[in-house]
Design a protein around this motif. Structure first.
Motif, short mmCIF file in Angstrom:
data_model
loop_
_atom_site.label_atom_id
_atom_site.label_comp_id
_atom_site.label_asym_id
_atom_site.label_seq_id
_atom_site.Cartn_x
_atom_site.Cartn_y
_atom_site.Cartn_z
N PHE A 260 0.84 -1.20 0.00
CA PHE A 260 0.00 0.00 0.00
C PHE A 260 0.88 1.26 0.00
N MET A 261 0.61 2.14 -0.99
CA MET A 261 1.33 3.41 -1.10
C MET A 261 0.35 4.57 -0.92
N VAL A 262 0.75 5.55 -0.16
CA VAL A 262 -0.12 6.71 0.10
C VAL A 262 0.56 7.97 -0.40
N ARG A 263 -0.27 8.95 -0.74
CA ARG A 263 0.24 10.24 -1.21
C ARG A 263 0.71 11.08 -0.02
N GLN A 264 1.81 11.79 -0.25
CA GLN A 264 2.34 12.73 0.76
C GLN A 264 2.33 14.13 0.15
N PHE A 265 2.00 15.12 0.96
CA PHE A 265 1.80 16.48 0.46
C PHE A 265 2.74 17.46 1.16
N GLU A 266 2.94 18.58 0.46
CA GLU A 266 3.62 19.72 1.08
C GLU A 266 2.55 20.63 1.70
N GLU A 267 2.79 21.01 2.92
CA GLU A 267 1.83 21.86 3.62
C GLU A 267 1.80 23.26 2.99
N THR A 268 0.60 23.73 2.68
CA THR A 268 0.45 25.07 2.12
C THR A 268 -0.11 26.01 3.18
N ARG A 269 0.32 27.21 3.11
CA ARG A 269 -0.13 28.23 4.06
C ARG A 269 -0.56 29.47 3.29
N ARG A 270 -1.62 30.06 3.75
CA ARG A 270 -2.10 31.29 3.12
C ARG A 270 -1.09 32.41 3.40
N SER A 271 -0.77 33.15 2.36
CA SER A 271 0.23 34.21 2.47
C SER A 271 -0.30 35.31 3.38
N ARG A 272 0.50 35.69 4.37
CA ARG A 272 0.16 36.79 5.27
C ARG A 272 1.30 37.79 5.24
N LEU A 273 0.95 39.01 4.94
CA LEU A 273 1.95 40.05 4.79
C LEU A 273 1.91 40.96 6.01
N MET A 274 3.07 41.40 6.44
CA MET A 274 3.15 42.30 7.58
C MET A 274 3.96 43.53 7.20
N VAL A 275 3.45 44.70 7.56
CA VAL A 275 4.16 45.97 7.37
C VAL A 275 4.46 46.54 8.74
N LEU A 276 5.73 46.76 9.02
CA LEU A 276 6.15 47.30 10.31
C LEU A 276 6.75 48.68 10.09
N LEU A 277 6.07 49.69 10.61
CA LEU A 277 6.53 51.07 10.48
C LEU A 277 7.27 51.48 11.74
N ASP A 278 8.50 51.88 11.57
CA ASP A 278 9.35 52.31 12.69
C ASP A 278 9.00 53.75 13.05
N ILE A 279 8.57 54.00 14.30
CA ILE A 279 8.22 55.36 14.73
C ILE A 279 9.15 55.85 15.83
N SER A 312 -1.18 42.57 8.07
CA SER A 312 -1.11 43.16 9.40
C SER A 312 -0.20 44.38 9.34
N PHE A 313 -0.69 45.50 9.84
CA PHE A 313 0.07 46.74 9.84
C PHE A 313 0.43 47.06 11.29
N VAL A 314 1.72 47.17 11.55
CA VAL A 314 2.21 47.27 12.92
C VAL A 314 3.09 48.51 13.05
N VAL A 315 2.95 49.22 14.16
CA VAL A 315 3.86 50.30 14.51
C VAL A 315 4.47 50.00 15.87
N SER A 316 5.56 50.68 16.15
CA SER A 316 6.26 50.44 17.41
C SER A 316 5.39 50.83 18.58
N GLY A 317 5.40 49.99 19.61
CA GLY A 317 4.72 50.33 20.86
C GLY A 317 5.64 51.13 21.76
N SER A 318 5.08 51.63 22.85
CA SER A 318 5.85 52.42 23.81
C SER A 318 6.18 51.58 25.03
N SER A 319 7.15 52.04 25.79
CA SER A 319 7.53 51.33 27.00
C SER A 319 6.40 51.32 28.01
N ALA A 320 5.61 52.40 28.07
CA ALA A 320 4.48 52.45 28.99
C ALA A 320 3.41 51.44 28.60
#
Length: 440
Positions: A260-279, A312-320
């Protein structure tokens, strides 16, 4: 003292005590009524009498008291003269000056540098004619002044005035208010006619045609090197082991091999883009660099939203914020392009913003499934912090750093696996992405 005298004295004393009680009770009531009148009067004149007006009122009281106390006719004349002046100034406050005034903002969102106007619509549905009323409308830190012309019954006037849009941000317009004041400036009465409206001045963006190709190859998901027993990207065949899903048995290969032989697959993932703005302020040499960085990050985020990518759009958080909520980043809304650009209107550099590597680590931990990350910063941010930030991402995440230098030359280089774009104009962004996508 006889019994008759005692009987006569007691009622007289009682009468005197009763009269005194009545006088005290009436005095208390009079004082309470006077206090209420004074409170109501003070509330009514609060904001109506100007500092100069209060000075004139105080001068009148002092002049009258001194004049009548010492018998000085001159002071009495001065006091009553000031009283007449205050009374004459009060006449200027009579009337409302308009029937309806509406403040309208035809376009609630514009791009930096675009023309924006607000409309003032005044109408007079009443019977009396009005006109010559001063109108004030706060616009940001300025005040626009107009004088309404005379309007007959049923008349209306529509005026436009310009709103400054040279700077990204939110401009508060209004409320529209009419002002009645005497020529000397003793009294000033304001009537508010409208609510405050807000104009969102968005950062400038450019179209990026190459973002959806080359960097992100599959709308539903990109295959990875992780193998799985169930997916859509076929990888190879292997021998069946207990627990495998029988639906994936490859019967032709099983018949040939006798196993018995079974199929093996490569795991696919939905593309997720992140933009990080340095403030962080230390990342930029001046305001122009920061504005170019905001426009660059906005262009990438807007294009991803237009392509229906998970972004996902991300900006720097503060220490507080990190101390109170445990996070080193702040995520902006990306449900629509307008919501993202609205949020970017109020993004500014913060002195307490955390350094880029710490923000990248927090983003990697809090945003699973990211496949491509853009780090947008200024030229004051060296290559070493950018590499340190890229190293915080898990393996398999491609990182692209964009350094913004107004009027600088466009450049592309790869340092230790990190792609670094240098842009001097916002239009350079699309060309660099297209070049990199064609190579990918």
């Amino acid at each position: 003292m006889t019994l008759a005298q005692t009987r006569t004295t007691i009622p007289e004393e009682a009468k005197r005590e009763g009269l005194l009680a009545v006088i005290i009770a009436r005095a208390v009531r009079w004082a309470a009524v006077t206090a209420r009148v004074v409170v109501r009067w003070s509330r009514a004149v609060q904001g109506v009498v100007t500092p100069l007006g209060w000075s004139v009122v105080g001068g009148a009281v002092v002049a009258l008291v001194v004049g009548y106390a010492l018998g000085w006719v001159e002071f009495i004349a001065i006091g009553w003269g000031l009283v007449v002046l205050v009374a004459a100034a009060s006449v200027w406050l009579v009337g409302r000056g308009a029937s309806t005034i509406e403040l309208v903002l035809p376009t609630p969102r514009v791009v930096v540098g675009e023309e924006a106007e607000a409309r003032l619509i005044a109408a007079n549905p009443g019977r009396q004619r009005f006109g010559g009323v001063q109108l004030e409308v706060p616009v940001g830190q300025q005040v626009v002044e107009r004088v309404l012309p005379g309007l007959p019954r049923g008349g209306a006037v529509d005026e436009q005035f310009r709103i400054p849009t040279e700077r990204r941000g939110i401009v508060r317009v209004g409320p529209a208010r009419t002002v009645r004041a005497d020529p000397i400036g003793l009294m000033r009465r304001e009537i508010v006619w409208s609510q405050v409206v807000e104009l969102h001045v968005h950062p400038r963006t450019v179209a990026i045609e190459a973002l959806s190709t080359g960097f992100i190859r599959d709308l539903e998901g990109s295959p990875t090197r992780d193998l799985t027993a169930s997916d859509i990207a076929f990888h190879a065949l292997r021998e069946y082991v207990p627990g495998d899903d029988r639906r994936f048995i490859h019967w032709k290969s099983s018949a040939k091999t006798g196993t018995f032989m079974v199929r093996q697959f490569e795991e696919t993932r939905r593309s997720r883009l992140m933009v990080l703005l340095d403030i962080e302020p230390g990342a930029y040499t001046d305001d122009d660099e920061f504005e170019l960085a905001v426009s660059t990050a906005a262009s990438v985020g807007a294009r991803a939203i237009r392509d229906a990518r998970t972004v996902s759009f991300v900006v720097s958080g503060s220490s507080a914020a990190r101390a109170s909520r445990g996070g080193a980043m702040r995520e902006l809304p990306t449900v629509s392009r307008d919501r993202l650009l609205d949020a970017l209107c109020i993004v500014e550099r913060e002195d307490e913003a955390l350094m880029l590597p710490e923000v990248a680590r927090s983003a990697a931990e809090g945003l699973p499934g990211v496949s491509l990350a853009f780090l947008v910063t200024g030229t004051a941010r060296g290559i070493a912090p950018l590499r340190a930030a890229a190293s915080r991402f898990p393996a398999g995440i491609d990182a692209i750093a964009v350094r913004c230098s107004p009027e600088g030359e466009a450049s592309t280089r790869t340092i230790a696996g990190l792609t670094v774009f240098g842009i001097g104009y916002l239009e350079d962004l699309g060309a660099l992405f297209a070049r990199s996508a064609s190579v990918a």
